[in-house]
Design an enzyme around this catalytic site. Structure first.
Site, PDB file in Angstrom:
ATOM      1  CB  CYS A 153       6.459  -8.013  -5.190  1.00 24.95           C
ATOM      2  SG  CYS A 153       7.674  -8.509  -6.437  1.00 24.95           S
ATOM      3  CE1 TYR A 154       6.199  -3.292   1.141  1.00 23.48           C
ATOM      4  CE2 TYR A 154       7.688  -5.115   0.739  1.00 23.48           C
ATOM      5  CZ  TYR A 154       7.451  -3.868   1.257  1.00 23.48           C
ATOM      6  OH  TYR A 154       8.459  -3.182   1.887  1.00 23.48           O
TER       7      TYR A 154
END
Length: 384
Positions: A153-154
């Site tokens: 997600c990052y």
């Protein structure tokens, strides 16, 4: 020489599902009453109203092309190769459509693109979406292509950091950054708590940014990229992971992740911001990756943010779900579109396997004057 995000564009697949519809469909496939109760509770607490998917499989009583039904009408798990084949097809068409969209919406021409950074953790293909963007949009064969793979997600932050570094090294560089995630391809139909939680949160979507060192137009909202920092939260690696299995990608997603962030985020963030030369109290706006409702609640509480500070991340979560790396770019786009001040100091955050915290310090510039904002910005959020 600073780099700027000049424009952001987003794209979702055509299949749109209401959360209560998916909840009830998942309950109909559950094998026992306990699992059905767990599904009902998890979906109702998600903070999500609608999500998007490249699959229309879940509307049909007989199953779809990927998740086909067995003799009892229950979908059975396709293999990883089958899921990845759908990724290769759908990612190609979506990435080309999004690249065409951002070039039409921005002030940049195809021939100006010098670098292309593509990020995804939900599939692999080679030649991949970056190749097809260049071929189908007529970009130069000399465009430098990079893939940021399987970071979770990052991943938007390493991708934007690369873009900023290219622009700092070459003032003429124009970088297209794209995050494309097809999370629903990896749905796991079992009663494991990690999978029940993941099934309730993740969705499909893509977002792109144009980054360059050229000065933005004074009346065109943009983000100046002032710094990036990364940190691994101590003793947290067993609580979030992303692995390749025989039947798709498997997630480890502990329910303790929000609690870990709640206790660890404030000191970690204080240190990260000071390394960028800014104090926590100087941040005006928060572009937080909406990994889930509980994560946003813990971030808000641990940083003692104003009640409305995370309204835009919550709205993105409500309307789109968690689209992994693309999600924070949806948040940043909405923040530009809803700017009510000429400028602001922004902290962007995302979390992923490790447990890793990625942050960026941005400065919103080129926004409306105070009088323009009062006249043109509605009270409600405008998120599209």
């Amino acid at each position: 020489m600073p780099a700027f995000i000049h424009h952001l564009s987003t794209l979702t697949p055509t299949c749109k599902y209401r959360q209560d519809f998916v909840r009830d469909r998942m309950k109909s496939w559950a094998g026992d009453e306990k699992t059905r109760r767990m599904i009902h509770a998890v979906y109702n607490r998600s903070g999500i109203d609608t999500r998007y998917s490249v699959l229309d499989d879940f509307r049909s009583e007989t199953g779809g092309t990927l998740f086909q039904n067995d003799s009892q009408g229950i979908p059975f798990a396709p293999g990883t190769a089958e899921r990845n084949a759908v990724f290769a097809t759908e990612a190609r068409s979506m990435s080309v459509e999004l690249a065409r969209k951002i070039l039409l919406e921005s002030d940049f021409a195809p021939e100006e693109i010098t670098h292309l950074v593509f990020a995804s953790c939900t599939g692999f293909a080679n030649p991949g979406p970056d190749f097809h963007i260049i071929r189908e949009l007529g970009l130069s064969d000399r465009v430098e292509r990079y893939t940021v793979g399987f970071m979770g997600c990052y991943a938007a932050f390493p991708a934007l950091r690369m873009a900023a570094q290219f622009c700092e090294a070459n003032p003429d560089a124009v970088v297209m950054v794209m995050c494309l995630e097809l999370c629903t391809l990896h749905m796991q139909l079992d009663a494991q708590p990690d999978n029940l939680l993941a099934n309730s949160l993740f969705a499909d979507g893509a977002a792109a940014a144009i980054v360059s060192a050229r000065e933005p137009d004074a009346h065109q909202p943009a983000f100046r990229l002032n710094g990036f920092r990364s940190c691994i939260v101590p003793n947290s690696e067993t609580h979030m992971a992303w692995e390749i299995g025989n039947h798709g990608f498997n997630i480890v997603l502990s329910s303790y992740v929000p609690d870990i962030l709640g206790t660890q985020l404030e000191p970690v963030l204080q240190t990260m911001l000071l390394e960028c030369g800014i104090e926590l109290s100087a941040i005006n706006e928060w572009a937080v990756h909406p990994g889930g409702r509980a994560i946003l609640d813990k971030v808000s509480h641990s940083l003692a943010l104003p009640e409305d500070a995370l309204d835009i991340p919550r709205a993105i979560l409500r309307d789109y779900g968690n689209m992994s790396s693309a999600t924070v770019l949806f948040v940043l786009k909405a923040m530009l579109e809803n700017a009510k001040t000429p400028e602001a100091k922004v902290c962007a955050l995302a979390f992923g396997p490790g447990l890793t915290v990625e942050s960026a310090v941005l400065e919103r510039c080129g926004g409306p004057t105070i009088s323009e904002a009062i006249e043109t910005v509605p009270d409600e959020l405008v998120i599209a």
